[in-house]
Design an enzyme around this catalytic site. Structure first.
Site, PDB file in Angstrom:
ATOM      1  N   ARG A 236      49.223  44.583  46.944  1.00  0.00           N
ATOM      2  CA  ARG A 236      48.552  45.563  46.098  1.00  0.00           C
ATOM      3  C   ARG A 236      49.552  46.080  45.066  1.00  0.00           C
ATOM      4  O   ARG A 236      50.713  46.338  45.391  1.00  0.00           O
ATOM      5  CB  ARG A 236      48.014  46.747  46.921  1.00  0.00           C
ATOM      6  N   GLU A 265      41.779  46.356  37.960  1.00  0.00           N
ATOM      7  CA  GLU A 265      41.182  45.021  38.020  1.00  0.00           C
ATOM      8  C   GLU A 265      39.676  45.116  37.817  1.00  0.00           C
ATOM      9  O   GLU A 265      39.061  46.096  38.251  1.00  0.00           O
ATOM     10  CB  GLU A 265      41.494  44.372  39.380  1.00  0.00           C
ATOM     11  N   HIS A 285      44.295  37.948  41.014  1.00  0.00           N
ATOM     12  CA  HIS A 285      43.919  38.385  42.364  1.00  0.00           C
ATOM     13  C   HIS A 285      43.076  37.319  43.072  1.00  0.00           C
ATOM     14  O   HIS A 285      41.933  37.561  43.480  1.00  0.00           O
ATOM     15  CB  HIS A 285      43.155  39.713  42.330  1.00  0.00           C
TER      16      HIS A 285
END
Length: 326
Positions: A236, A265, A285
């Site tokens: 993260r 995001e 991601h």
């Protein structure tokens, strides 16, 4: 039940065997990403069970208060994007499997792919070849170098095994309970936090983002790293002090970064400093984005819905919601 699934970008879930678990229910799948509360409220107005794909959409009180029929949110893993207190107040149950004992091998594999790609400068070499320039620069060999794992959980342990298979020396820094697990698996704790950052040739983060770990990697930590070192973050973005990674790369310590996660995001800002520096290798991601991992995750997520529909909810995060059930 009326079930809505958000953020299935490539319409993957319908193609998975586990999707058959929802036969007999009224399922709507949304493929685009929407942040606007009013738009989401319109889409989800009649929804009884909401399926989330990890943390792609935040579910906060202003939205929850506009969803009178919502009774269940079903997802997997951590839930910093869900206002659990508001869910409990409004009688919305949150079911989220923490998949004990199961590592996310997809995330571990991506971590190792980023390590290899950065060490051998694969993006630059591919771009050079496509531009007609043959080789571009010189990479480095991982064998004999030191890989540091910050946070020794399920994924960290798998990555350690990959590193050892490549002949790297592995050291670990984590809380004492995790260090004890590392010792039990014959892996070496760093003598100190300072030595950990100073020693590693490659340092990879494998911590959950909670209040205690937010910003746990500071600018001072990064400044201790070697100019030749690589920092990898597939966990993260919030684990690193805001702005510290960009500033540290500009200062040359560490010399390289490989990241799969960002503060906001989806990241579509092409001018983002991590996307515009040659010192960073960035991916969108995708750590958990494989068909195999989706099958594992959504089999559990859909089972949570079936359990709720049968009157026996499982993996309940907020049992207090049952007192206010709709």
């Amino acid at each position: 039940m009326k079930i809505a699934i958000l953020d299935d970008t490539f319409d993957t879930l319908r193609t998975l065997p586990c999707f058959g678990k929802l036969d007999g229910h009224d399922v709507t799948v949304w493929n685009d990403h929407v942040d606007d509360v009013s738009s989401l409220a319109t889409r989800l107005h009649d929804t009884e069970a909401l399926v989330l794909i990890r943390e792609r959409t935040a579910i906060r009180a202003p939205l929850l208060e506009k969803l009178p029929r919502l009774r269940l949110i079903s997802q997997r893993s951590v839930y910093p994007h869900i206002d659990v207190e508001a869910c409990s107040r409004l009688g919305v149950l949150v079911s989220s499997s923490q998949h004990p004992g199961t590592a996310c091998y997809a995330a571990a594999e991506l971590t190792w792919a980023l390590v290899l790609a950065s060490a051998r400068k694969l993006p630059q070499q591919v771009a050079s070849l496509k531009a007609g320039h043959w080789q571009s620069g010189v990479g480095r060999t991982l064998r004999g170098q030191t890989l540091g794992i910050y946070g020794y959980g399920r994924i960290g342990a798998v990555v350690a095994g990959y590193a050892e298979a490549f002949g790297m020396n592995v050291i670990v820094w984590a809380r004492e309970a995790a260090l004890a697990r590392a010792r039990a698996q014959h892996r070496t704790p760093a003598p100190s936090r300072e030595a950990f950052f100073e020693t590693c040739d490659v340092l990879t983060l494998h911590l959950r983002l909670v209040d205690d770990t937010r910003g746990i990697v500071t600018a001072a930590d990064l400044a201790r790293m070697k100019p030749s070192a690589l920092l990898v973050n597939t966990s993260r973005a919030g684990l690193i002090e805001p702005g510290a990674l960009v500033s540290s790369l500009r200062a040359g310590r560490p010399g390289l970064a490989a990241v799969d996660v960002f503060e906001r995001e989806p990241l579509t800002e092409m001018s983002h400093p991590l996307l515009t520096t040659d010192a960073a290798l960035c991916t969108p991601h995708i750590g958990y984005v494989t068909r195999d991992e989706y099958e594992l995750q959504f089999a559990e997520i859909f089972e949570q819905i079936l359990a709720y529909a049968a009157g026996a909810p499982i993996n309940v995060v907020n049992p207090d919601a049952l007192k206010n059930a709709r």
